[in-house]
Design a protein around this motif. Sequence first.
Motif: not given
Length: 254
Positions: A102-105, A110-112, A157-158
């Motif tokens: 998560l910390e590298t996303v 995410w938005q894409a 996650q996204a």
Amino acid sequence: MQDPFDYSRRTVLVTGAAQGFGRAICLAFAARGAQVIACDIQQAQVEETAALCGEGTLAFTVDISSPEAVNALFCTLASHRLQVDTLVNNAGGVVGQSGQPLETVTFTQWQAIVDVNLNGVFLMSQAAVAGMKARQFGRIINISSRAGLDVSLTGIQAYASAKAGQIGLTRQLAHELGPWNITVNNVAPGFIRSNPSTEKQWEAMGSAGQQRLVDNIALRRLGVAEDIAHAVLYFASDWANWVTGQVLSVDGGR
């Protein structure tokens, strides 16, 4: 008695139609008489889908995550006097990404994924619904994923979040649009090897991971893209006239 799977009076728009589920859905509707409008961001592949469906099928290159592009598409359809009564929001996927902590996303990553898997469904439905309301009839079928009901095999996650959001949007729109005889339903596929992205995921599992995946399926086998197309045909049919806000898992049993 009229065949409930005769779509000769329907105009069906399918997003993500260049390959996989989208192509199978287009072929299934075309074979049953529908006027099919195949849409995808991949021009050559979506035109190939249209050619496979046969004469009369239209292909459009469109980025469904762009409000301007979606508006332009529906203006073009209106100029051709094409009124969409059945919308299949199939476009989605992981847009070339793989799982990472998560910390590298990045927010861009995410938005894409949210743009194509959730925002695109919102924009396409919003554009189509005015015509459906005017005709007092419509069918919207969204294609989510097992990831929207559980967790994503990819670890992205996204993707899990956007698919879960799409299921929530399905239920909300079903209640909002019901008074106009517009049904909104969702098909949640399990893992199916249907496009380059799923082939890459399959290969990354290795033989042991592949076997574990199959062993966790009640039917002990993977499905095919046509299994998803058949579920869509049901939701679009007269047999589903009193079915709305539902999620149908097509995953071989979990």
